[in-house]
Design an enzyme around this catalytic site. Structure first.
Site, PDB file in Angstrom:
ATOM      1  N   ASN A 149     -30.786  12.048 -21.358  1.00 41.83           N
ATOM      2  CA  ASN A 149     -31.915  12.674 -20.129  1.00 41.83           C
ATOM      3  C   ASN A 149     -32.111  14.098 -21.789  1.00 41.83           C
ATOM      4  OD1 ASN A 149     -33.544  14.889 -19.976  1.00 41.83           O
ATOM      5  ND2 ASN A 149     -32.458  14.982 -17.991  1.00 41.83           N
ATOM      6  N   ASN A 176     -38.639  12.754 -31.318  1.00 33.78           N
ATOM      7  CA  ASN A 176     -39.657  12.383 -30.762  1.00 33.78           C
ATOM      8  C   ASN A 176     -39.717  11.982 -29.070  1.00 33.78           C
ATOM      9  OD1 ASN A 176     -42.427  10.235 -30.765  1.00 33.78           O
ATOM     10  ND2 ASN A 176     -40.544   9.088 -29.379  1.00 33.78           N
ATOM     11  N   SER A 188     -47.225  18.294 -32.240  1.00 31.51           N
ATOM     12  CA  SER A 188     -49.107  17.850 -31.882  1.00 31.51           C
ATOM     13  C   SER A 188     -50.314  18.432 -32.219  1.00 31.51           C
ATOM     14  CB  SER A 188     -49.173  17.306 -30.633  1.00 31.51           C
ATOM     15  OG  SER A 188     -50.169  17.476 -29.821  1.00 31.51           O
ATOM     16  N   TYR A 205     -47.926  21.896 -22.649  1.00 36.22           N
ATOM     17  CA  TYR A 205     -47.263  21.181 -23.747  1.00 36.22           C
ATOM     18  C   TYR A 205     -47.752  21.784 -25.288  1.00 36.22           C
ATOM     19  CZ  TYR A 205     -48.648  16.716 -26.445  1.00 36.22           C
ATOM     20  OH  TYR A 205     -48.217  15.525 -27.110  1.00 36.22           O
ATOM     21  N   SER A 261     -45.210  24.059 -25.918  1.00 37.58           N
ATOM     22  CA  SER A 261     -43.542  23.133 -26.525  1.00 37.58           C
ATOM     23  C   SER A 261     -43.790  22.543 -27.565  1.00 37.58           C
ATOM     24  CB  SER A 261     -43.402  22.261 -25.548  1.00 37.58           C
ATOM     25  OG  SER A 261     -44.666  21.002 -25.063  1.00 37.58           O
ATOM     26  N   LYS A 262     -45.386  22.105 -28.248  1.00 45.46           N
ATOM     27  CA  LYS A 262     -45.558  21.702 -29.464  1.00 45.46           C
ATOM     28  C   LYS A 262     -45.622  22.361 -30.279  1.00 45.46           C
ATOM     29  CE  LYS A 262     -45.410  17.085 -28.417  1.00 45.46           C
ATOM     30  NZ  LYS A 262     -43.962  15.965 -28.457  1.00 45.46           N
TER      31      LYS A 262
HETATM   32  N1  LIG Z   1     -49.778   8.978 -27.768  1.00 42.15           N
HETATM   33  C1  LIG Z   1     -50.004  10.406 -28.354  1.00 42.15           C
HETATM   34  O1  LIG Z   1     -52.290  10.189 -28.603  1.00 42.15           O
HETATM   35  C2  LIG Z   1     -49.529  11.583 -28.721  1.00 42.15           C
HETATM   36  C3  LIG Z   1     -50.439  12.558 -29.570  1.00 42.15           C
HETATM   37  C4  LIG Z   1     -49.506  13.710 -30.380  1.00 42.15           C
HETATM   38  C5  LIG Z   1     -48.145  13.981 -29.480  1.00 42.15           C
HETATM   39  N2  LIG Z   1     -47.567  12.654 -29.944  1.00 42.15           N
HETATM   40  C6  LIG Z   1     -46.563  12.778 -29.121  1.00 42.15           C
HETATM   41  O2  LIG Z   1     -45.581  12.170 -29.424  1.00 42.15           O
HETATM   42  C7  LIG Z   1     -44.340  11.205 -28.715  1.00 42.15           C
HETATM   43  C8  LIG Z   1     -44.482  10.087 -28.102  1.00 42.15           C
HETATM   44  O3  LIG Z   1     -45.239  10.304 -27.724  1.00 42.15           O
HETATM   45  P1  LIG Z   1     -45.359   9.309 -26.737  1.00 42.15           P
HETATM   46  O4  LIG Z   1     -47.228   8.461 -26.776  1.00 42.15           O
HETATM   47  O5  LIG Z   1     -45.389   7.099 -26.893  1.00 42.15           O
HETATM   48  O6  LIG Z   1     -45.023   8.265 -25.631  1.00 42.15           O
HETATM   49  P2  LIG Z   1     -44.584   7.646 -24.425  1.00 42.15           P
HETATM   50  O7  LIG Z   1     -45.117   7.951 -23.116  1.00 42.15           O
HETATM   51  O8  LIG Z   1     -44.693   6.005 -24.951  1.00 42.15           O
HETATM   52  O9  LIG Z   1     -43.202   7.791 -24.974  1.00 42.15           O
HETATM   53  C9  LIG Z   1     -42.359   9.116 -24.904  1.00 42.15           C
HETATM   54  C10 LIG Z   1     -40.438   8.064 -23.753  1.00 42.15           C
HETATM   55  O10 LIG Z   1     -40.146   9.760 -24.457  1.00 42.15           O
HETATM   56  C11 LIG Z   1     -39.096   9.124 -23.864  1.00 42.15           C
HETATM   57  N3  LIG Z   1     -38.488  10.180 -22.743  1.00 42.15           N
HETATM   58  C12 LIG Z   1     -39.554  11.165 -21.998  1.00 42.15           C
HETATM   59  N4  LIG Z   1     -38.556  11.759 -21.018  1.00 42.15           N
HETATM   60  C13 LIG Z   1     -37.076  11.747 -21.766  1.00 42.15           C
HETATM   61  C14 LIG Z   1     -36.498  12.483 -21.849  1.00 42.15           C
HETATM   62  N5  LIG Z   1     -35.822  13.716 -21.079  1.00 42.15           N
HETATM   63  N6  LIG Z   1     -35.102  12.308 -22.715  1.00 42.15           N
HETATM   64  C15 LIG Z   1     -35.468  11.544 -23.085  1.00 42.15           C
HETATM   65  N7  LIG Z   1     -36.449  10.591 -23.696  1.00 42.15           N
HETATM   66  C16 LIG Z   1     -36.728  10.454 -22.401  1.00 42.15           C
HETATM   67  C17 LIG Z   1     -39.836   7.974 -22.794  1.00 42.15           C
HETATM   68  O11 LIG Z   1     -39.154   7.243 -21.094  1.00 42.15           O
HETATM   69  C18 LIG Z   1     -40.241   7.283 -23.380  1.00 42.15           C
HETATM   70  O12 LIG Z   1     -39.749   5.867 -23.927  1.00 42.15           O
HETATM   71  C19 LIG Z   1     -44.392  12.850 -27.974  1.00 42.15           C
HETATM   72  O13 LIG Z   1     -43.539  14.052 -27.969  1.00 42.15           O
HETATM   73  C20 LIG Z   1     -45.866  12.995 -27.430  1.00 42.15           C
HETATM   74  O14 LIG Z   1     -45.772  14.009 -27.358  1.00 42.15           O
HETATM   75  C21 LIG Z   1     -48.188  11.613 -29.132  1.00 42.15           C
END
Ligand SMILES: NC(=O)c1ccc[n+]([C@@H]2O[C@H](COP(=O)([O-])OP(=O)(O)OC[C@H]3O[C@@H](n4cnc5c(N)ncnc54)[C@H](O)[C@@H]3O)[C@@H](O)[C@H]2O)c1
Length: 240
Positions: free
Chosen positions: A56, A83, A135, A148, A151-152
């Site tokens: 975590n 990420n 983000s 969110y 945080s970003k």
């Molecule tokens: N998908 C989008 O549209 C989008 C847009 C902007 C930013 N983001 C950012 O991109 C990143 C990845 O997002 P995604 O869309 O691939 O999401 P996702 O949910 O597919 O993947 C997120 C991963 O983070 C892991 N995770 C969550 N909490 C955790 C913790 N406490 N310790 C370790 N791992 C942990 C999850 O198990 C998962 O594998 C994130 O930071 C998200 O905020 C995503």
């Protein structure tokens, strides 16, 4: 021909079990890097060539142990990709303290924890690359996303501050700021919110995880050696 060759580089990617992190791990493997994924879950699809450690990122002591174990087994770390991220949306008057804390703990403190524990190693080696995943909603804000977006926005400040601290040790610190990307995280959006987000994208379609992955791998390559403290949007023109 320009080719990114990361043979011999050891890369840590948090949240590599799914979505953008999983795709980033795949692209790093294609570039020849050794990938260690840190995640609280096992990978959504098996990832040949990557090692996974269950951790975590919000727990500083566990992250520190993990990073020391990786240095001991792999010999060194070259790149860190922060990420891992979650969302728990509600308008601010309905957002509970735990919704706020959970998102800040994973998205912002998680990135700090990893940077904190890897920074001395990078300083000693006088090299390193850090890419944080922000983000566009950390730049513009969005209804229901106080935790969110904060945080970003914090990730953006963290990126710029750490870039100034580590530049003298030849460490590049950058962030990517995705817009709507087709991953499991966005599948939790309501159909109305998803349609509204899609309608904002000038290029017409949500991004794919590999669109973000390619930029992250570029930032970890020598092609990007003169880039630091930068935030690169990958959003198809969703926020300009
Ligand atoms: N998908 C989008 O549209 C989008 C847009 C902007 C930013 N983001 C950012 O991109 C990143 C990845 O997002 P995604 O869309 O691939 O999401 P996702 O949910 O597919 O993947 C997120 C991963 O983070 C892991 N995770 C969550 N909490 C955790 C913790 N406490 N310790 C370790 N791992 C942990 C999850 O198990 C998962 O594998 C994130 O930071 C998200 O905020 C995503």
């Amino acid at each position: 021909m320009i080719k990114i060759d990361l043979k011999g580089k050891v890369v840590i990617i948090t949240g590599a079990a799914s979505g953008i992190g999983h795709s980033t791990a795949e692209v790093f493997i294609q570039a020849g890097a050794t990938v260690v994924g840190l995640d609280i879950h096992a990978p959504s699809q098996p990832l040949k060539g990557a090692q996974f450690l269950e951790v975590n990122v919000a727990n500083s002591a566990n992250v520190g142990k993990c990073i020391n174990d990786i240095i001991a087994t792999q010999g060194h770390i070259d790149c860190l990709v922060n990420n891992a991220g979650i969302s728990k949306d509600a308008p601010v008057w309905k957002m509970t303290e735990s919704m706020w804390d959970d998102v800040i703990d994973v998205n912002l403190k998680g990135a700090f924890n990893c940077i904190h524990h890897v920074a001395s190693h990078f300083r000693e080696r006088q090299l390193g690359k850090i890419v944080n995943v922000a983000s566009i909603n950390g730049m513009r804000g969005k209804f229901g996303l106080a935790n969110y977006a904060a945080s970003k926005a914090g990730i953006i400040g963290l990126t710029k501050a750490v870039a100034t601290e580590l530049a003298r040790y030849h460490v590049n610190v950058n962030a990517v700021a995705p817009g709507l990307i087709a991953t499991p995280l966005v599948m939790s959006m309501t159909p109305e919110a998803l349609a509204k987000s899609k309608s904002e994208i000038l290029l017409g379609e949500p991004g794919q995880p590999e669109d973000v992955a390619h930029t992250i791998v570029f930032l970890c390559s020598d092609l990007a050696k003169h880039i630091t403290g930068e935030i690169i949007k990958i959003d198809g023109g969703q926020y300009i």
